[in-house]
Scaffold this active site. Sequence first.
Site, PDB file in Angstrom:
ATOM      1  N   GLY A  12       0.772  -1.240   0.000  1.00 42.27           N
ATOM      2  CA  GLY A  12       0.000   0.000   0.000  1.00 42.27           C
ATOM      3  C   GLY A  12       0.806   1.294   0.000  1.00 42.27           C
ATOM      4  O   GLY A  12       0.255   2.357   0.277  1.00 42.27           O
ATOM      5  N   SER A  13       2.102   1.225  -0.349  1.00 41.74           N
ATOM      6  CA  SER A  13       2.854   2.494  -0.334  1.00 41.74           C
ATOM      7  C   SER A  13       2.318   3.459  -1.383  1.00 41.74           C
ATOM      8  O   SER A  13       2.279   4.675  -1.156  1.00 41.74           O
ATOM      9  CB  SER A  13       4.364   2.274  -0.498  1.00 41.74           C
ATOM     10  OG  SER A  13       4.650   1.091  -1.148  1.00 41.74           O
ATOM     11  N   ARG A  62     -11.827 -15.795 -14.470  1.00 43.40           N
ATOM     12  CA  ARG A  62     -11.423 -14.386 -14.578  1.00 43.40           C
ATOM     13  C   ARG A  62     -12.606 -13.487 -14.964  1.00 43.40           C
ATOM     14  O   ARG A  62     -12.698 -12.342 -14.531  1.00 43.40           O
ATOM     15  CB  ARG A  62     -10.307 -14.265 -15.619  1.00 43.40           C
ATOM     16  CG  ARG A  62      -9.416 -13.073 -15.393  1.00 43.40           C
ATOM     17  CD  ARG A  62      -8.286 -13.021 -16.399  1.00 43.40           C
ATOM     18  NE  ARG A  62      -7.302 -14.054 -16.246  1.00 43.40           N
ATOM     19  CZ  ARG A  62      -6.343 -14.058 -15.323  1.00 43.40           C
ATOM     20  NH1 ARG A  62      -6.259 -13.073 -14.460  1.00 43.40           N
ATOM     21  NH2 ARG A  62      -5.468 -15.039 -15.249  1.00 43.40           N
ATOM     22  N   LEU A  90      -7.430  -8.281 -15.308  1.00 43.47           N
ATOM     23  CA  LEU A  90      -8.882  -8.241 -15.558  1.00 43.47           C
ATOM     24  C   LEU A  90      -9.174  -8.652 -17.001  1.00 43.47           C
ATOM     25  O   LEU A  90      -8.349  -8.443 -17.886  1.00 43.47           O
ATOM     26  CB  LEU A  90      -9.413  -6.836 -15.294  1.00 43.47           C
ATOM     27  CG  LEU A  90      -9.254  -6.346 -13.846  1.00 43.47           C
ATOM     28  CD1 LEU A  90      -9.715  -4.903 -13.706  1.00 43.47           C
ATOM     29  CD2 LEU A  90     -10.020  -7.250 -12.867  1.00 43.47           C
ATOM     30  N   HIS A 106       3.733   0.682 -13.357  1.00 37.68           N
ATOM     31  CA  HIS A 106       4.504  -0.552 -13.556  1.00 37.68           C
ATOM     32  C   HIS A 106       5.984  -0.256 -13.283  1.00 37.68           C
ATOM     33  O   HIS A 106       6.503   0.766 -13.755  1.00 37.68           O
ATOM     34  CB  HIS A 106       4.321  -1.044 -14.998  1.00 37.68           C
ATOM     35  CG  HIS A 106       5.053  -2.311 -15.278  1.00 37.68           C
ATOM     36  ND1 HIS A 106       4.611  -3.543 -14.842  1.00 37.68           N
ATOM     37  CD2 HIS A 106       6.228  -2.540 -15.916  1.00 37.68           C
ATOM     38  CE1 HIS A 106       5.473  -4.472 -15.218  1.00 37.68           C
ATOM     39  NE2 HIS A 106       6.465  -3.887 -15.862  1.00 37.68           N
ATOM     40  N   LYS A 168       9.716   2.498  -6.328  1.00 38.99           N
ATOM     41  CA  LYS A 168       8.446   2.848  -5.669  1.00 38.99           C
ATOM     42  C   LYS A 168       8.431   4.312  -5.244  1.00 38.99           C
ATOM     43  O   LYS A 168       7.403   4.991  -5.345  1.00 38.99           O
ATOM     44  CB  LYS A 168       8.242   1.984  -4.425  1.00 38.99           C
ATOM     45  CG  LYS A 168       7.560   0.677  -4.674  1.00 38.99           C
ATOM     46  CD  LYS A 168       7.042   0.189  -3.341  1.00 38.99           C
ATOM     47  CE  LYS A 168       6.827  -1.285  -3.308  1.00 38.99           C
ATOM     48  NZ  LYS A 168       6.270  -1.706  -2.013  1.00 38.99           N
ATOM     49  N   GLU A 171       7.461   6.156  -8.171  1.00 36.88           N
ATOM     50  CA  GLU A 171       6.040   5.923  -8.486  1.00 36.88           C
ATOM     51  C   GLU A 171       5.156   6.781  -7.577  1.00 36.88           C
ATOM     52  O   GLU A 171       4.149   7.330  -8.013  1.00 36.88           O
ATOM     53  CB  GLU A 171       5.689   4.440  -8.281  1.00 36.88           C
ATOM     54  CG  GLU A 171       6.373   3.503  -9.256  1.00 36.88           C
ATOM     55  CD  GLU A 171       5.984   2.046  -9.025  1.00 36.88           C
ATOM     56  OE1 GLU A 171       6.493   1.439  -8.068  1.00 36.88           O
ATOM     57  OE2 GLU A 171       5.168   1.517  -9.809  1.00 36.88           O
TER      58      GLU A 171
END
Length: 186
Positions: A12-13, A62, A90, A106, A168, A171
């Site tokens: 959850g960062s 799926r 998805l 990503h 991260k 990001e």
Amino acid sequence: MGGLAVLVSGTGSILQAIIDYPIKVELVLADRDCLAADIAYNAGIWTGHVYRKDFDPIESNRIKFSAEILNYIREHDCDVVAMAGFMTVLSHNFFEGFHGITLNTHPSLLPKYKGKNAVRNALLRGEKITGCTIHVVTLAVDSGRILGQSRVRIRKDDTVESLHERIKAKECILYPKIIKHVLNSY
Ligand code: GRF
């Protein structure tokens, strides 16, 4: 301004960076028990689980899994979906049924190193530079329109973990900015 749903599976960062930006999050959906879901719940965000383990094997279920995610997003009237470390792909019914935009971050400089071992593969290949990519999510994994990238220099002594942490951090800076921009256009 559109409503935002965030899909999570991990620590959850990135979700935390979105909340802190600050951006209003209408809904967080997790595909497993994870720290990210706890962060959402503790922040007072409507938090739900669509457990991937309930759709085992995911390869044959799926479509049902994706329909369930879509139901929540419709119920909460969200028009922007941000994947933030979400680990389930998805299927076509989600993209056909959802008329907003789905974004992802990503941990590589796409189109290089698609898929789930992106950080490890860049390191193993001996790259000197990697980074992160914010892109539109389409049926083809990690292949939608690129909205932004940040570069990260790879150090000689980097491990997958140390490198991923620095990616991260990038990001967490870039993704909220782009989400805000996209939300403002809805
Ligand atoms: C990010 O590096 C994202 O790109 C990848 O998983 C990480 C999410 O981490 N797919 P966290 O759960 O936000 O800490």
